[in-house]
Design an enzyme around this catalytic site. Structure first.
Site, mmCIF file in Angstrom:
data_model
loop_
_atom_site.group_PDB
_atom_site.id
_atom_site.type_symbol
_atom_site.label_atom_id
_atom_site.label_comp_id
_atom_site.label_asym_id
_atom_site.label_seq_id
_atom_site.Cartn_x
_atom_site.Cartn_y
_atom_site.Cartn_z
ATOM 1 N N SER A 43 4.202 2.191 2.403
ATOM 2 C CA SER A 43 5.695 1.782 1.988
ATOM 3 C C SER A 43 6.679 2.414 2.574
ATOM 4 C CB SER A 43 5.906 2.078 0.398
ATOM 5 O OG SER A 43 7.343 1.985 0.142
ATOM 6 N N LYS A 93 2.650 7.654 -0.761
ATOM 7 C CA LYS A 93 2.613 6.711 0.338
ATOM 8 C C LYS A 93 2.545 7.629 1.699
ATOM 9 C CE LYS A 93 2.004 2.953 -1.928
ATOM 10 N NZ LYS A 93 0.932 2.131 -1.936
ATOM 11 N N ASN A 106 -4.677 -2.038 -0.601
ATOM 12 C CA ASN A 106 -3.589 -2.779 -1.103
ATOM 13 C C ASN A 106 -3.257 -2.330 -2.447
ATOM 14 O OD1 ASN A 106 -1.498 -4.774 -1.421
ATOM 15 N ND2 ASN A 106 -3.208 -5.161 -3.079
ATOM 16 N N ALA A 160 5.472 10.650 -2.050
ATOM 17 C CA ALA A 160 4.433 11.396 -1.711
ATOM 18 C C ALA A 160 2.837 10.694 -1.587
ATOM 19 C CB ALA A 160 4.227 12.691 -3.143
ATOM 20 N N TYR A 209 5.799 8.747 -5.907
ATOM 21 C CA TYR A 209 5.449 7.345 -5.296
ATOM 22 C C TYR A 209 5.220 7.622 -3.629
ATOM 23 C CZ TYR A 209 5.249 2.524 -3.805
ATOM 24 O OH TYR A 209 4.748 1.263 -3.363
HETATM 25 N N1 LIG Z 1 6.416 -4.767 -4.156
HETATM 26 C C1 LIG Z 1 6.963 -3.851 -3.259
HETATM 27 O O1 LIG Z 1 8.218 -4.018 -3.224
HETATM 28 C C2 LIG Z 1 6.211 -2.964 -2.192
HETATM 29 C C3 LIG Z 1 7.086 -2.332 -1.473
HETATM 30 C C4 LIG Z 1 6.113 -1.536 -0.488
HETATM 31 C C5 LIG Z 1 4.604 -1.160 -0.778
HETATM 32 N N2 LIG Z 1 4.131 -2.005 -1.707
HETATM 33 C C6 LIG Z 1 2.851 -1.786 -1.774
HETATM 34 O O2 LIG Z 1 2.155 -2.960 -1.752
HETATM 35 C C7 LIG Z 1 1.026 -3.003 -2.313
HETATM 36 C C8 LIG Z 1 0.852 -4.165 -3.583
HETATM 37 O O3 LIG Z 1 1.978 -3.893 -4.195
HETATM 38 P P1 LIG Z 1 2.325 -5.337 -5.185
HETATM 39 O O4 LIG Z 1 3.907 -5.380 -5.185
HETATM 40 O O5 LIG Z 1 1.857 -6.471 -4.763
HETATM 41 O O6 LIG Z 1 1.823 -4.915 -6.644
HETATM 42 P P2 LIG Z 1 1.267 -5.730 -7.911
HETATM 43 O O7 LIG Z 1 2.138 -7.208 -7.672
HETATM 44 O O8 LIG Z 1 1.886 -4.862 -9.126
HETATM 45 O O9 LIG Z 1 -0.013 -6.013 -7.551
HETATM 46 C C9 LIG Z 1 -0.964 -5.048 -7.762
HETATM 47 C C10 LIG Z 1 -2.398 -5.291 -7.674
HETATM 48 O O10 LIG Z 1 -3.179 -4.304 -7.852
HETATM 49 C C11 LIG Z 1 -3.901 -4.188 -8.849
HETATM 50 N N3 LIG Z 1 -3.829 -3.044 -9.895
HETATM 51 C C12 LIG Z 1 -2.908 -2.435 -10.255
HETATM 52 N N4 LIG Z 1 -3.266 -1.220 -11.144
HETATM 53 C C13 LIG Z 1 -4.756 -1.210 -11.156
HETATM 54 C C14 LIG Z 1 -5.825 -0.297 -11.472
HETATM 55 N N5 LIG Z 1 -5.357 0.911 -12.123
HETATM 56 N N6 LIG Z 1 -7.018 -0.622 -11.125
HETATM 57 C C15 LIG Z 1 -7.167 -1.685 -10.591
HETATM 58 N N7 LIG Z 1 -6.387 -2.673 -10.143
HETATM 59 C C16 LIG Z 1 -4.988 -2.277 -10.348
HETATM 60 C C17 LIG Z 1 -3.148 -5.488 -9.941
HETATM 61 O O11 LIG Z 1 -4.073 -6.089 -10.842
HETATM 62 P P3 LIG Z 1 -4.332 -5.770 -12.537
HETATM 63 O O12 LIG Z 1 -3.125 -5.228 -12.875
HETATM 64 O O13 LIG Z 1 -5.070 -6.857 -13.147
HETATM 65 O O14 LIG Z 1 -5.457 -4.537 -12.327
HETATM 66 C C18 LIG Z 1 -2.916 -6.284 -8.786
HETATM 67 O O15 LIG Z 1 -3.973 -7.051 -8.353
HETATM 68 C C19 LIG Z 1 0.808 -1.636 -3.326
HETATM 69 O O16 LIG Z 1 0.051 -0.654 -2.587
HETATM 70 C C20 LIG Z 1 2.313 -1.190 -3.214
HETATM 71 O O17 LIG Z 1 2.450 0.327 -3.358
HETATM 72 C C21 LIG Z 1 4.914 -2.704 -2.509
#
Ligand SMILES: NC(=O)c1ccc[n+]([C@@H]2O[C@H](COP(=O)([O-])OP(=O)(O)OC[C@H]3O[C@@H](n4cnc5c(N)ncnc54)[C@H](OP(=O)(O)O)[C@@H]3O)[C@@H](O)[C@H]2O)c1
Length: 241
Positions: free
Chosen positions: A136, A153, A84, A151, A149
Protein backbone atom coordinates in the site's frame (compact mmCIF):
# COMPACT_ATOMS: atom_id res chain seq x y z
CA UNK A 1 -2.17 -23.85 -18.19
CA UNK A 2 -0.50 -21.63 -15.56
CA UNK A 3 -1.73 -21.93 -11.99
CA UNK A 4 -1.93 -18.87 -9.76
CA UNK A 5 -2.76 -18.74 -6.03
CA UNK A 6 -4.55 -15.58 -4.94
CA UNK A 7 -5.19 -14.94 -1.25
CA UNK A 8 -8.48 -13.22 -0.41
CA UNK A 9 -10.08 -13.65 -3.83
CA UNK A 10 -13.75 -13.38 -2.86
CA UNK A 11 -14.24 -9.62 -3.10
CA UNK A 12 -12.50 -6.29 -3.73
CA UNK A 13 -9.14 -6.38 -5.45
CA UNK A 14 -8.71 -10.15 -5.03
CA UNK A 15 -11.99 -10.80 -6.83
CA UNK A 16 -10.91 -8.48 -9.66
CA UNK A 17 -7.60 -10.32 -9.99
CA UNK A 18 -9.30 -13.74 -9.99
CA UNK A 19 -11.81 -12.65 -12.66
CA UNK A 20 -9.09 -11.15 -14.83
CA UNK A 21 -6.77 -14.16 -14.59
CA UNK A 22 -9.58 -16.61 -15.41
CA UNK A 23 -10.50 -14.44 -18.40
CA UNK A 24 -6.89 -14.61 -19.60
CA UNK A 25 -6.62 -18.39 -19.43
CA UNK A 26 -5.01 -18.99 -16.03
CA UNK A 27 -6.18 -21.56 -13.50
CA UNK A 28 -6.81 -19.88 -10.16
CA UNK A 29 -6.85 -21.18 -6.59
CA UNK A 30 -8.06 -18.82 -3.90
CA UNK A 31 -9.37 -18.66 -0.36
CA UNK A 32 -11.35 -16.35 1.89
CA UNK A 33 -13.34 -16.87 5.06
CA UNK A 34 -16.77 -16.64 3.49
CA UNK A 35 -18.21 -17.77 0.18
CA UNK A 36 -19.52 -14.75 -1.71
CA UNK A 37 -21.95 -14.80 -4.62
CA UNK A 38 -18.93 -14.26 -6.87
CA UNK A 39 -17.27 -17.45 -5.59
CA UNK A 40 -20.51 -19.43 -5.95
CA UNK A 41 -21.06 -18.24 -9.53
CA UNK A 42 -17.45 -18.90 -10.49
CA UNK A 43 -17.60 -22.42 -9.06
CA UNK A 44 -20.69 -23.04 -11.19
CA UNK A 45 -19.21 -21.50 -14.33
CA UNK A 46 -15.69 -22.94 -14.23
CA UNK A 47 -14.45 -26.52 -14.07
CA UNK A 48 -12.44 -27.56 -11.03
CA UNK A 49 -9.40 -27.63 -13.33
CA UNK A 50 -9.74 -23.88 -13.72
CA UNK A 51 -10.96 -22.69 -10.34
CA UNK A 52 -10.52 -23.80 -6.76
CA UNK A 53 -11.78 -22.04 -3.62
CA UNK A 54 -11.56 -22.94 0.04
CA UNK A 55 -12.82 -21.33 3.22
CA UNK A 56 -9.77 -20.48 5.33
CA UNK A 57 -9.06 -18.13 8.19
CA UNK A 58 -5.98 -16.33 6.86
CA UNK A 59 -4.27 -16.18 10.26
CA UNK A 60 -4.37 -19.99 10.57
CA UNK A 61 -0.83 -20.68 9.37
CA UNK A 62 -1.23 -24.46 9.31
CA UNK A 63 -4.36 -24.12 7.14
CA UNK A 64 -2.41 -21.93 4.70
CA UNK A 65 0.31 -24.54 4.41
CA UNK A 66 -2.28 -27.24 3.73
CA UNK A 67 -3.97 -24.99 1.16
CA UNK A 68 -0.73 -24.59 -0.82
CA UNK A 69 -0.03 -28.33 -0.54
CA UNK A 70 -3.53 -29.15 -1.77
CA UNK A 71 -3.19 -26.76 -4.73
CA UNK A 72 0.17 -28.25 -5.71
CA UNK A 73 -1.14 -31.81 -5.44
CA UNK A 74 -4.24 -30.95 -7.47
CA UNK A 75 -2.56 -29.02 -10.29
CA UNK A 76 1.02 -30.30 -10.12
CA UNK A 77 2.40 -26.76 -10.26
CA UNK A 78 2.14 -23.29 -8.70
CA UNK A 79 3.34 -20.70 -11.21
CA UNK A 80 2.38 -17.59 -9.31
CA UNK A 81 1.29 -16.35 -5.91
CA UNK A 82 -0.58 -13.09 -5.31
CA UNK A 83 -0.49 -12.17 -1.63
CA UNK A 84 -3.57 -9.97 -1.64
CA UNK A 85 -5.26 -10.75 1.68
CA UNK A 86 -5.26 -7.90 4.15
CA UNK A 87 -7.31 -5.83 6.51
CA UNK A 88 -7.19 -2.15 7.37
CA UNK A 89 -6.99 -0.63 10.82
CA UNK A 90 -8.58 2.56 11.87
CA UNK A 91 -7.41 4.43 14.93
CA UNK A 92 -4.39 6.06 16.44
CA UNK A 93 -1.75 3.81 17.96
CA UNK A 94 -2.09 5.00 21.55
CA UNK A 95 -5.76 4.02 21.56
CA UNK A 96 -5.44 0.62 19.88
CA UNK A 97 -5.68 -2.51 21.97
CA UNK A 98 -2.95 -5.12 21.69
CA UNK A 99 -5.35 -7.73 20.28
CA UNK A 100 -6.12 -5.50 17.27
CA UNK A 101 -2.41 -4.83 16.74
CA UNK A 102 -1.63 -8.56 16.79
CA UNK A 103 -4.54 -9.35 14.46
CA UNK A 104 -3.26 -6.85 11.88
CA UNK A 105 0.28 -8.19 12.04
CA UNK A 106 -0.96 -11.78 11.81
CA UNK A 107 -3.16 -11.27 8.75
CA UNK A 108 -1.21 -8.61 6.83
CA UNK A 109 2.29 -9.88 7.49
CA UNK A 110 2.64 -13.34 9.02
CA UNK A 111 -0.01 -14.81 6.75
CA UNK A 112 1.66 -13.80 3.43
CA UNK A 113 5.10 -14.73 4.77
CA UNK A 114 4.01 -18.26 5.63
CA UNK A 115 1.97 -18.83 2.47
CA UNK A 116 4.95 -17.61 0.44
CA UNK A 117 7.28 -19.97 2.27
CA UNK A 118 5.25 -23.02 1.24
CA UNK A 119 4.62 -21.83 -2.33
CA UNK A 120 8.28 -20.83 -2.81
CA UNK A 121 9.38 -24.39 -1.96
CA UNK A 122 7.31 -25.66 -4.89
CA UNK A 123 8.60 -22.85 -7.12
CA UNK A 124 12.18 -23.82 -6.24
CA UNK A 125 11.43 -27.41 -7.29
CA UNK A 126 9.94 -26.14 -10.57
CA UNK A 127 12.81 -23.74 -11.21
CA UNK A 128 10.43 -20.84 -11.86
CA UNK A 129 7.78 -18.72 -10.18
CA UNK A 130 6.35 -15.26 -9.68
CA UNK A 131 5.35 -13.74 -6.34
CA UNK A 132 3.41 -10.49 -6.08
CA UNK A 133 2.71 -8.85 -2.73
CA UNK A 134 -0.08 -6.30 -2.45
CA UNK A 135 1.24 -3.60 -0.16
CA UNK A 136 0.00 0.00 0.00
CA UNK A 137 1.14 3.59 -0.44
CA UNK A 138 0.81 3.99 3.33
CA UNK A 139 3.79 1.64 3.62
CA UNK A 140 5.77 4.32 1.76
CA UNK A 141 4.31 7.62 3.03
CA UNK A 142 3.02 8.42 6.49
CA UNK A 143 -0.71 8.77 7.13
CA UNK A 144 -2.17 9.45 10.56
CA UNK A 145 -4.45 6.74 11.96
CA UNK A 146 -2.92 3.76 10.15
CA UNK A 147 0.44 3.30 11.89
CA UNK A 148 0.20 -0.47 12.43
CA UNK A 149 -1.29 -1.09 9.00
CA UNK A 150 1.57 1.01 7.52
CA UNK A 151 4.11 -1.03 9.47
CA UNK A 152 2.76 -4.29 8.01
CA UNK A 153 2.83 -2.89 4.47
CA UNK A 154 6.38 -1.46 4.79
CA UNK A 155 7.44 -4.84 6.12
CA UNK A 156 5.89 -6.51 3.08
CA UNK A 157 7.94 -4.20 0.82
CA UNK A 158 11.13 -5.11 2.72
CA UNK A 159 10.21 -8.78 2.45
CA UNK A 160 9.75 -8.28 -1.30
CA UNK A 161 13.23 -6.82 -1.79
CA UNK A 162 15.15 -9.36 0.28
CA UNK A 163 13.20 -12.35 -1.04
CA UNK A 164 13.87 -11.13 -4.59
CA UNK A 165 17.60 -11.38 -3.80
CA UNK A 166 17.16 -14.79 -2.17
CA UNK A 167 15.21 -16.30 -5.06
CA UNK A 168 16.40 -14.37 -8.13
CA UNK A 169 19.12 -16.88 -8.95
CA UNK A 170 16.46 -19.60 -9.04
CA UNK A 171 14.34 -17.84 -11.66
CA UNK A 172 11.71 -16.60 -9.20
CA UNK A 173 10.66 -12.93 -9.36
CA UNK A 174 9.24 -11.14 -6.35
CA UNK A 175 7.55 -7.75 -6.65
CA UNK A 176 5.02 -5.66 -4.77
CA UNK A 177 2.21 -3.43 -5.94
CA UNK A 178 1.34 -0.47 -3.73
CA UNK A 179 -2.15 0.79 -4.57
CA UNK A 180 -3.44 4.14 -3.43
CA UNK A 181 -6.93 4.39 -1.95
CA UNK A 182 -9.35 2.19 -3.87
CA UNK A 183 -13.10 2.07 -4.10
CA UNK A 184 -13.47 -1.36 -2.42
CA UNK A 185 -15.20 -2.44 0.81
CA UNK A 186 -11.95 -1.56 2.60
CA UNK A 187 -11.78 1.81 0.84
CA UNK A 188 -15.38 2.50 1.89
CA UNK A 189 -14.12 2.74 5.48
CA UNK A 190 -12.87 6.24 4.61
CA UNK A 191 -15.24 8.95 5.72
CA UNK A 192 -16.72 11.30 3.10
CA UNK A 193 -14.47 14.23 4.12
CA UNK A 194 -11.30 12.11 3.93
CA UNK A 195 -12.39 10.70 0.59
CA UNK A 196 -12.87 14.20 -0.87
CA UNK A 197 -9.50 15.29 0.54
CA UNK A 198 -7.70 12.34 -1.10
CA UNK A 199 -9.38 12.99 -4.45
CA UNK A 200 -8.42 16.69 -4.23
CA UNK A 201 -4.77 15.75 -3.63
CA UNK A 202 -4.66 13.15 -6.42
CA UNK A 203 -3.41 14.53 -9.77
CA UNK A 204 -5.74 12.19 -11.67
CA UNK A 205 -8.61 13.43 -9.53
CA UNK A 206 -10.27 10.21 -8.37
CA UNK A 207 -9.84 7.18 -6.14
CA UNK A 208 -8.32 4.04 -7.60
CA UNK A 209 -10.43 1.24 -9.09
CA UNK A 210 -9.74 -2.47 -8.97
CA UNK A 211 -9.29 -2.36 -12.75
CA UNK A 212 -6.37 0.07 -12.30
CA UNK A 213 -4.45 -2.66 -10.47
CA UNK A 214 -5.35 -5.94 -12.17
CA UNK A 215 -3.52 -5.06 -15.40
CA UNK A 216 -0.30 -4.60 -13.44
CA UNK A 217 -0.77 -7.99 -11.76
CA UNK A 218 -1.19 -9.63 -15.17
CA UNK A 219 1.81 -7.73 -16.57
CA UNK A 220 4.04 -8.87 -13.68
CA UNK A 221 2.93 -12.46 -14.32
CA UNK A 222 3.78 -12.15 -18.01
CA UNK A 223 7.00 -12.81 -19.93
CA UNK A 224 7.26 -9.06 -20.62
CA UNK A 225 8.10 -8.55 -16.93
CA UNK A 226 10.69 -11.31 -16.60
CA UNK A 227 13.54 -8.84 -15.83
CA UNK A 228 11.64 -7.01 -13.08
CA UNK A 229 12.20 -8.11 -9.49
CA UNK A 230 12.51 -6.62 -6.01
CA UNK A 231 10.37 -3.60 -6.89
CA UNK A 232 7.36 -1.92 -5.33
CA UNK A 233 5.23 -0.43 -8.09
CA UNK A 234 2.99 2.43 -6.98
CA UNK A 235 -0.44 2.79 -8.60
CA UNK A 236 -2.16 5.76 -6.99
CA UNK A 237 -3.14 8.30 -9.64
CA UNK A 238 -0.10 10.35 -8.63
CA UNK A 239 -1.08 10.90 -4.98
CA UNK A 240 2.47 10.25 -3.74
CA UNK A 241 4.34 12.03 -6.54
N1 LIG B 1 -8.89 -0.77 -0.57
C1 LIG B 1 -7.87 0.07 -0.57
O1 LIG B 1 -8.02 1.30 -0.60
C2 LIG B 1 -6.45 -0.48 -0.54
C3 LIG B 1 -5.38 0.40 -0.74
C4 LIG B 1 -4.08 -0.08 -0.73
C5 LIG B 1 -3.85 -1.43 -0.52
N2 LIG B 1 -4.89 -2.28 -0.32
C6 LIG B 1 -4.59 -3.69 -0.10
O2 LIG B 1 -5.19 -4.46 -1.12
C7 LIG B 1 -5.53 -5.76 -0.61
C8 LIG B 1 -7.00 -6.06 -0.92
O3 LIG B 1 -7.78 -5.06 -0.31
P1 LIG B 1 -9.35 -4.91 -0.65
O4 LIG B 1 -9.64 -3.47 -0.55
O5 LIG B 1 -9.69 -5.65 -1.89
O6 LIG B 1 -9.98 -5.64 0.63
P2 LIG B 1 -11.43 -6.29 0.82
O7 LIG B 1 -12.40 -5.74 -0.17
O8 LIG B 1 -11.74 -6.13 2.27
O9 LIG B 1 -11.18 -7.86 0.49
C9 LIG B 1 -10.32 -8.60 1.31
C10 LIG B 1 -10.29 -10.06 0.88
O10 LIG B 1 -9.54 -10.79 1.85
C11 LIG B 1 -10.38 -11.75 2.52
N3 LIG B 1 -10.06 -11.75 3.94
C12 LIG B 1 -10.09 -10.70 4.79
N4 LIG B 1 -9.77 -11.09 6.04
C13 LIG B 1 -9.51 -12.43 5.96
C14 LIG B 1 -9.13 -13.42 6.90
N5 LIG B 1 -8.93 -13.12 8.21
N6 LIG B 1 -8.95 -14.69 6.48
C15 LIG B 1 -9.13 -15.03 5.18
N7 LIG B 1 -9.49 -14.13 4.24
C16 LIG B 1 -9.68 -12.86 4.63
C17 LIG B 1 -11.81 -11.26 2.27
O11 LIG B 1 -12.77 -12.31 2.35
P3 LIG B 1 -13.52 -12.69 3.74
O12 LIG B 1 -13.87 -11.39 4.40
O13 LIG B 1 -14.69 -13.51 3.35
O14 LIG B 1 -12.56 -13.49 4.52
C18 LIG B 1 -11.66 -10.72 0.86
O15 LIG B 1 -11.67 -11.78 -0.07
C19 LIG B 1 -5.19 -5.73 0.88
O16 LIG B 1 -3.94 -6.30 1.11
C20 LIG B 1 -5.14 -4.25 1.19
O17 LIG B 1 -4.33 -3.96 2.31
C21 LIG B 1 -6.19 -1.84 -0.34
Amino acid sequence: MKVICVSGGSKGLGKGVVEDLLRHGYSVATYSRSKTEFIEKTQEAESSERFYWESIEGTDLEALKLFAQKVFRKYGQIDGLINNVGMASDGILTLMNSGDIDQLISLNLKSPLHLTQTCAKYMLQQGRGIIINISSIVGIRGHSGVAVYSATKSALDGFTRSLARELGGRNICVNAIAPGYMDTEMGAMLGEAKRKQIIRRTPLNRLGKVEDIVGMVRFLLSKDAEFITGQTLIIDGGLTC
